[in-house]
Design a protein around this motif. Structure first.
Motif, short mmCIF file in Angstrom:
data_model
loop_
_atom_site.label_atom_id
_atom_site.label_comp_id
_atom_site.label_asym_id
_atom_site.label_seq_id
_atom_site.Cartn_x
_atom_site.Cartn_y
_atom_site.Cartn_z
N CYS A 52 -45.07 -3.84 25.41
CA CYS A 52 -44.97 -5.10 24.68
C CYS A 52 -44.94 -6.28 25.66
O CYS A 52 -45.68 -7.26 25.51
CB CYS A 52 -43.70 -5.08 23.82
N SER A 53 -44.11 -6.17 26.67
CA SER A 53 -44.00 -7.24 27.65
C SER A 53 -45.28 -7.36 28.48
O SER A 53 -45.70 -8.46 28.81
CB SER A 53 -42.78 -7.02 28.55
N ALA A 54 -45.90 -6.23 28.81
CA ALA A 54 -47.15 -6.27 29.58
C ALA A 54 -48.21 -7.07 28.85
O ALA A 54 -48.90 -7.92 29.45
CB ALA A 54 -47.65 -4.84 29.84
N ILE A 55 -48.36 -6.83 27.55
CA ILE A 55 -49.35 -7.56 26.77
C ILE A 55 -49.06 -9.05 26.80
O ILE A 55 -49.95 -9.87 27.02
CB ILE A 55 -49.43 -7.00 25.34
N ASP A 56 -47.78 -9.41 26.60
CA ASP A 56 -47.39 -10.83 26.64
C ASP A 56 -47.74 -11.46 27.99
O ASP A 56 -48.36 -12.52 28.06
CB ASP A 56 -45.88 -10.99 26.43
N VAL A 57 -47.29 -10.82 29.07
CA VAL A 57 -47.44 -11.39 30.41
C VAL A 57 -48.91 -11.50 30.80
O VAL A 57 -49.35 -12.55 31.31
CB VAL A 57 -46.63 -10.57 31.44
N ILE A 58 -49.68 -10.46 30.54
CA ILE A 58 -51.11 -10.50 30.87
C ILE A 58 -51.80 -11.61 30.09
O ILE A 58 -52.60 -12.37 30.64
CB ILE A 58 -51.77 -9.13 30.61
N LEU A 59 -51.49 -11.73 28.81
CA LEU A 59 -52.09 -12.77 27.98
C LEU A 59 -51.76 -14.17 28.52
O LEU A 59 -52.65 -15.02 28.66
CB LEU A 59 -51.61 -12.63 26.54
N LYS A 105 -45.61 -18.81 38.14
CA LYS A 105 -46.27 -18.63 36.84
C LYS A 105 -46.01 -17.24 36.28
O LYS A 105 -45.79 -17.08 35.07
CB LYS A 105 -47.77 -18.89 36.97
N ALA A 106 -46.02 -16.24 37.14
CA ALA A 106 -45.74 -14.88 36.69
C ALA A 106 -44.30 -14.76 36.20
O ALA A 106 -44.04 -14.16 35.15
CB ALA A 106 -46.02 -13.87 37.81
N GLU A 107 -43.38 -15.35 36.95
CA GLU A 107 -41.98 -15.28 36.54
C GLU A 107 -41.76 -16.01 35.21
O GLU A 107 -41.04 -15.52 34.34
CB GLU A 107 -41.07 -15.86 37.62
N ARG A 108 -42.40 -17.13 35.04
CA ARG A 108 -42.28 -17.87 33.77
C ARG A 108 -42.86 -17.05 32.61
O ARG A 108 -42.30 -17.02 31.52
CB ARG A 108 -42.96 -19.23 33.87
N ALA A 109 -43.98 -16.39 32.85
CA ALA A 109 -44.60 -15.55 31.82
C ALA A 109 -43.66 -14.41 31.42
O ALA A 109 -43.51 -14.10 30.23
CB ALA A 109 -45.93 -14.99 32.31
N ILE A 110 -43.00 -13.81 32.41
CA ILE A 110 -42.05 -12.73 32.12
C ILE A 110 -40.88 -13.26 31.32
O ILE A 110 -40.46 -12.64 30.33
CB ILE A 110 -41.58 -12.07 33.43
N LYS A 111 -40.34 -14.40 31.72
CA LYS A 111 -39.21 -14.98 30.98
C LYS A 111 -39.60 -15.30 29.54
O LYS A 111 -38.81 -15.06 28.62
CB LYS A 111 -38.70 -16.24 31.70
N LEU A 112 -40.78 -15.85 29.34
CA LEU A 112 -41.25 -16.14 27.98
C LEU A 112 -41.34 -14.86 27.16
O LEU A 112 -40.94 -14.82 25.99
CB LEU A 112 -42.61 -16.84 28.00
N LYS A 129 -28.71 -4.40 27.81
CA LYS A 129 -28.94 -5.54 28.70
C LYS A 129 -30.29 -5.30 29.36
O LYS A 129 -30.49 -4.29 30.05
CB LYS A 129 -27.83 -5.61 29.74
N ILE A 130 -31.24 -6.21 29.15
CA ILE A 130 -32.59 -6.05 29.68
C ILE A 130 -32.82 -7.08 30.77
O ILE A 130 -32.68 -8.28 30.53
CB ILE A 130 -33.64 -6.19 28.56
N THR A 131 -33.13 -6.61 31.97
CA THR A 131 -33.39 -7.48 33.11
C THR A 131 -34.75 -7.11 33.71
O THR A 131 -35.36 -6.12 33.31
CB THR A 131 -32.29 -7.37 34.17
N TYR A 132 -35.19 -7.92 34.69
CA TYR A 132 -36.48 -7.64 35.32
C TYR A 132 -36.45 -7.98 36.80
O TYR A 132 -35.61 -8.73 37.27
CB TYR A 132 -37.60 -8.43 34.62
N LYS A 133 -37.42 -7.40 37.50
CA LYS A 133 -37.73 -7.72 38.89
C LYS A 133 -39.22 -7.99 38.94
O LYS A 133 -39.98 -7.48 38.13
CB LYS A 133 -37.39 -6.54 39.81
N LEU A 134 -39.63 -8.79 39.91
CA LEU A 134 -41.05 -9.13 40.05
C LEU A 134 -41.47 -8.98 41.50
O LEU A 134 -40.80 -9.50 42.40
CB LEU A 134 -41.29 -10.57 39.57
#
Length: 137
Positions: A52-59, A105-112, A129-134
């Motif tokens: 789900c997040s991959a589709i959002d971020v790539i888009l 831009k990638a970090e902003r896309a992930i946050k969105l 609790k959902i977190t991320y690394k980039l």
């Protein structure tokens, strides 16, 4: 939205089919007699949040004219036993992107994705609790 589930053997191998005819296989763990012929249902939850997040971020990155050569997400989930079931309590998505992609831009896309768009993460948020690394390049 509708999914049809069909048992394929005498144990736990199950085929799920969506309305478009796409399929995936599920199976139980070896501890209960599964045969490793598909993902276990809780693994599918982790795959779903990553997908789900991959589709959002790539888009989002494509709209920003970022050039993605390679895109991967490693999803780690920690579960907590509650009575007879286990819930995900911590989920970490590690985004690994290669190409001509601006880190901010990638970090902003992930946050969105995490904060606004990803329905799967929003579904899991009440218990995990959902977190991320980039990592870029």
């Amino acid at each position: 939205m509708k999914i049809n589930l069909k048992r394929l053997d005498n144990d736990f191998n199950i085929e799920a089919t969506n309305e478009d005819g796409n399929t995936l296989l599920m199976d139980g763990s070896a501890e209960i007699g599964g045969h490793g012929k598909g993902m276990r249902p809780m693994q599918l939850l982790l795959a779903a949040v990553g997908g789900c997040s991959a589709i959002d971020v790539i888009l989002i990155l494509k709209k920003q004219k970022q050039v993605i050569d390679s895109f991967e997400i490693e999803v780690d989930g920690e579960r907590e036993k509650i009575e007879d079931y286990s819930l995900f309590r911590d989920i970490v998505l590690h985004f690994k992107i290669k190409g001509q992609v601006d880190y901010d831009k990638a970090e902003r896309a992930i946050k969105l994705s995490m904060d606004k768009y990803c329905s799967v993460s929003k579904t899991l948020e009440p218990t995990a609790k959902i977190t991320y690394k980039l990592t870029i390049n």
